[in-house]
Structure formats: structure tokens, C-alpha cells
Write an enzyme that holds these catalytic residues in place. Structure first.
Site, short mmCIF file in Angstrom:
data_model
loop_
_atom_site.label_atom_id
_atom_site.label_comp_id
_atom_site.label_asym_id
_atom_site.label_seq_id
_atom_site.Cartn_x
_atom_site.Cartn_y
_atom_site.Cartn_z
N LYS A 39 0.82 -1.22 0.00
CA LYS A 39 0.00 0.00 0.00
C LYS A 39 0.85 1.26 0.00
O LYS A 39 0.61 2.20 -0.77
CB LYS A 39 -0.94 0.01 1.21
CG LYS A 39 -2.08 -1.00 1.11
CD LYS A 39 -3.03 -0.86 2.29
CE LYS A 39 -4.19 -1.84 2.16
NZ LYS A 39 -5.14 -1.73 3.30
N ILE A 40 1.87 1.29 0.87
CA ILE A 40 2.70 2.49 0.97
C ILE A 40 3.50 2.70 -0.30
O ILE A 40 3.60 3.81 -0.84
CB ILE A 40 3.62 2.41 2.20
CG1 ILE A 40 2.79 2.35 3.48
CG2 ILE A 40 4.57 3.61 2.25
CD1 ILE A 40 3.61 2.03 4.73
N ASP A 90 9.49 -5.93 -6.79
CA ASP A 90 8.81 -6.62 -5.70
C ASP A 90 8.85 -8.11 -6.01
O ASP A 90 8.64 -8.51 -7.16
CB ASP A 90 7.36 -6.14 -5.57
CG ASP A 90 6.74 -6.50 -4.22
OD1 ASP A 90 6.79 -7.69 -3.85
OD2 ASP A 90 6.24 -5.60 -3.53
N CYS A 142 9.58 -2.22 1.45
CA CYS A 142 9.31 -3.65 1.62
C CYS A 142 9.45 -4.06 3.08
O CYS A 142 10.10 -3.37 3.87
CB CYS A 142 10.25 -4.48 0.75
SG CYS A 142 12.01 -4.16 1.05
N PRO A 143 8.84 -5.16 3.48
CA PRO A 143 8.99 -5.65 4.85
C PRO A 143 10.39 -6.19 5.07
O PRO A 143 11.11 -6.51 4.11
CB PRO A 143 7.94 -6.75 4.95
CG PRO A 143 7.78 -7.23 3.54
CD PRO A 143 7.94 -6.02 2.67
N THR A 153 11.94 4.62 4.55
CA THR A 153 10.92 4.76 5.59
C THR A 153 10.36 3.39 5.97
O THR A 153 9.31 3.29 6.60
CB THR A 153 9.76 5.67 5.12
OG1 THR A 153 9.25 5.16 3.87
CG2 THR A 153 10.21 7.10 4.94
N ARG A 198 12.25 -0.34 7.03
CA ARG A 198 12.94 -0.89 8.19
C ARG A 198 14.42 -0.59 8.06
O ARG A 198 14.99 -0.67 6.97
CB ARG A 198 12.71 -2.40 8.30
CG ARG A 198 11.30 -2.78 8.75
CD ARG A 198 11.07 -2.42 10.21
NE ARG A 198 9.71 -2.74 10.67
CZ ARG A 198 8.71 -1.88 10.67
NH1 ARG A 198 8.90 -0.65 10.20
NH2 ARG A 198 7.52 -2.22 11.11
N ASP A 203 14.38 7.54 7.73
CA ASP A 203 13.50 7.68 8.88
C ASP A 203 13.69 6.51 9.83
O ASP A 203 13.11 6.49 10.91
CB ASP A 203 12.04 7.75 8.43
CG ASP A 203 11.08 8.06 9.58
OD1 ASP A 203 11.31 9.08 10.27
OD2 ASP A 203 10.13 7.29 9.79
N GLU A 262 18.46 1.51 15.75
CA GLU A 262 17.79 2.70 16.27
C GLU A 262 17.23 2.56 17.68
O GLU A 262 16.95 3.55 18.34
CB GLU A 262 16.64 3.09 15.34
CG GLU A 262 15.46 2.13 15.37
CD GLU A 262 14.33 2.55 14.44
OE1 GLU A 262 13.19 2.61 14.92
OE2 GLU A 262 14.59 2.82 13.26
N HIS A 272 12.16 8.03 13.05
CA HIS A 272 11.05 7.09 12.90
C HIS A 272 9.70 7.80 13.12
O HIS A 272 8.86 7.33 13.89
CB HIS A 272 11.18 5.92 13.87
CG HIS A 272 10.54 4.66 13.39
ND1 HIS A 272 11.15 3.44 13.45
CD2 HIS A 272 9.31 4.43 12.84
CE1 HIS A 272 10.34 2.51 12.96
NE2 HIS A 272 9.22 3.09 12.58
#
Length: 338
Positions: free
Chosen positions: A161-162, A181, A213-214, A240, A242, A266, A271, A303
Site C-alpha cells: 500500500k505504501i 517486488d 518492503c517488509p 521509511t 525498516r 526515517d 535505532e 522514525h
């Protein structure tokens, strides 16, 4: 397993002011008992969950096997992650303990994508430097030359979605959009006239690369020494997603050698010790993070891509809704399983 809301006690960890406000407001419709704790959930603090049926955790809480064992002993039945990511959770240990895991798979994807655009504009148009100059009365323009985005090639790595929203936003700038992807959304790409390309070609042709992506075993350090070497000398990386999507040591070396144009981050793979806390009066002992902060072509935020009123409201509603579904015996649409 149906029980009354007032019988559900929730231990809420790593609570910030904005969390308290959003969840307190959302809870008017649920009526759970929520105790907000400022500290993180980890092996040293897990005992504080005694007497609670649910713990609500965030990205920098440590939920490993030892923590889950303690939570089980404390009587915890459900871990409600108020975020999309769950790489900080030992899913095998949770399964063995019989503790369910739920998450918020999508809160406000626009908030993250729009922040990513802001990061891109900041690093390509030297906005932080310009702001600091004018605040001190310096109105010179030397060293602030930017670059048009129009006509450049933007690569979106991860088209959930993002990622899809980010692609459409950058297309609005007149950028050429390419995609990568492992599970492509070909129908959407065809409708938008975007193109999926192989990963090696992706890194070679992009002027801007935005990561969405995750974090998995296959995507960890997907930006590494080899992929950085493929990139254009003036390419910009936006992350933005991971922190561990990027091998940060390799990124620092590429920046030092001026092998890429810049980065806007981000998230950062180490972190957890620093983000969301005030270190302005302390020494940052993480040499990699400290080095990143010295580069003029690196822009870092802590973040905060999720941090909009819209997203906070969505996160609270979905998190508390997940808890309601668990105790109502409904299907857990947002359950995480291994």
C-alpha cells in the site's frame, strides 16, 4: 472467551504523549483498562505485565523467548503490536506459549509515503541547510544547488500500500517510475503504466530509490556493498521501511567515497537505543549513526513517518479492535503467525 471490556487489563509499553492521547480517545468506545508505561518491554521489565491479560508493544520493544516466557507466567494472553512490523517478536516462542500476536498491517499509508516525499525534497533541495542558514541571518545560496525531480527515474522497492502510494506521488512530479517486488502487483502497474524490472537493473537505472518492503531474511541488507556499487553516482536512497533493509556500514563507505548522491532515512538498523529519546545532552556512542549525522547529504528523522493525527487514530482504533475481536471470539484478521 467473551468477557466484559472492563475485565480486560492492558499494559501499554513505551508510551509517549501522543500514544496516550490517541488511545485514551479511542478507548472511549471500547472501555478497556489501560495502564501506560513509559519504559520499554524487555527482559528486565516483562515482570510488570503481571495481572494484565494484554500487552501493547511497539517497534523497539524486545519480545524474545525470555520475555514471552515471563509474559506467559504473568498471565498474558495476547500481544497487541501497535505497528505493522513484528520482526522484534519471537513468533515460535509465542506459539509455544499459546500467546496470540496481532498487529496493525496498515494505518495511514499516506502518512508514510508523504513523509518519504518530504525526505526526498529535503535531501535533494538542501532544505535543512537552507533553514539553518536563514535562522542565523545567512541568506547566501552557495552550496544549496538542488536538482529537479521531473524526468528522473524513481525506483520503488516494495509495492504494498505504501509503495504504491509513493509511486503515484512521485509520478505526479513527472518522474519515470520503475518497480521491484518479489510479489509484483502487475494489474496495478499496468493501469498506472509503471514497469517492474529485475533487481540488478533496478539499482542501475534509478536516480531515486525508495524502500517500502517488509524486513525478512531475503530483504535484510538488500541495499548492500554490491547493490550500492551498481547505483548511479548521484542516486539518492530514501528509507521509511525498516532500518536493516540497508547495510549501514556499506552505506557510510559509499557516502564517504562519494559513490552515491545522498540518503534520507526515517529508520536505522540500530535505532532502538536512540530513536524516540532525547540524546541532545549526551554522547552518541554508536559510531555509525554519529558518522551518518555528519554528512551534509544525509537527512535523518527519528522514525516519525507514521506520526500524523490520522495515523495515530487509525493505529489506536485497529489495535483496540484487534483486542475486541480476540475477546469476542471473532476471527483475528490481523493475527501474525509463523
Amino acid at each position: 472467551m467473551q468477557i466484559k471490556p472492563e475485565q480486560v487489563n492492558i499494559a501499554f509499553y513505551d508510551a509517549k504523549t501522543y500514544d496516550r492521547d490517541a488511545f485514551t480517545e479511542a478507548n472511549r468506545s471500547f472501555l478497556y483498562n489501560i495502564d501506560f508505561f513509559d519504559f520499554h518491554l524487555n527482559a528486565k521489565t516483562a515482570f510488570s505485565a503481571k495481572g494484565y491479560k494484554v500487552v501493547c508493544a511497539f517497534v523497539n520493544d524486545v519480545i524474545n523467548g525470555a520475555v514471552i516466557k515471563t509474559l506467559k507466567e504473568c498471565g498474558v494472553e495476547l500481544i497487541a503490536m501497535r505497528c505493522a512490523g513484528y520482526n522484534n517478536v519471537d513468533l515460535n516462542a509465542a506459539k509455544e506459549a499459546g500467546i496470540k500476536i496481532v498487529r496493525v498491517p496498515a494505518y495511514s499509508p499516506h502518512s508514510v509515503a508523504e513523509h518519504a516525499v518530504g525526505l526526498l525534497m529535503a535531501v535533494t533541495r538542501r532544505l535543512p541547510q537552507a533553514y539553518l542558514r536563514t535562522k542565523t541571518g545567512n541568506f547566501t545560496l552557495d552550496g544549496l544547488t538542488g536538482r529537479d525531480l521531473f524526468g528522473l527515474t524513481a525506483g520503488i522497492l516494495g509495492t504494498g500500500k505504501i509503495g504504491r502510494i509513493m509511486a503515484e506521488l512521485l509520478a505526479g512530479f513527472g518522474m519515470n517510475i520503475v518497480l521491484y517486488d518479489a510479489y509484483p502487483d502487475k494489474k496495478w502497474a499496468e493501469e498506472k503504466k509503471f514497469k517492474y524490472v529485475p533487481l540488478e537493473e533496478f539499482f542501475k537505472i534509478c536516480d531515486v530509490i525508495s524502500l517500502h518492503c517488509p524486513l525478512t531474511e531475503t530483504t535484510k541488507h538488500i541495499v548492500n556493498k554490491q547493490s550500492l556499487a551498481l547505483m548511479k553516482k548521484d542516486a539518492v536512497i530514501i528509507n521509511t521501511g525498516r532500518g536493516a533493509l540497508i547495510d549501514t556500514h556499506a552505506l557510510v563507505q559509499a557516502l564517504k567515497r562519494q559513490e552515491i548522491g545522498g540518503a534520507a532515512l526515517d529508520v536505522y538498523e540500530e535505532e532502538s537505543q536512540y530513536f524516540f529519546t532525547d540524546w541532545s545532552a549526551n554522547v552518541i556512542r554508536d559510531d555509525v549513526l554519529a558518522r551518518l549525522l555528519t554528512f551534509p547529504n544525509v537527512f535523518i528523522t527519528s522514525h516519525q513517518a507514521f506520526l500524523t493525527t490520522n495515523a495515530l487514530s487509525n493505529i489506536a482504533d485497529v489495535t483496540l479492535g484487534n483486542i475486541r475481536d480476540f475477546y469476542s471470539g471473532n476471527k483475528l484478521e490481523n493475527e501474525v503467525s509463523n
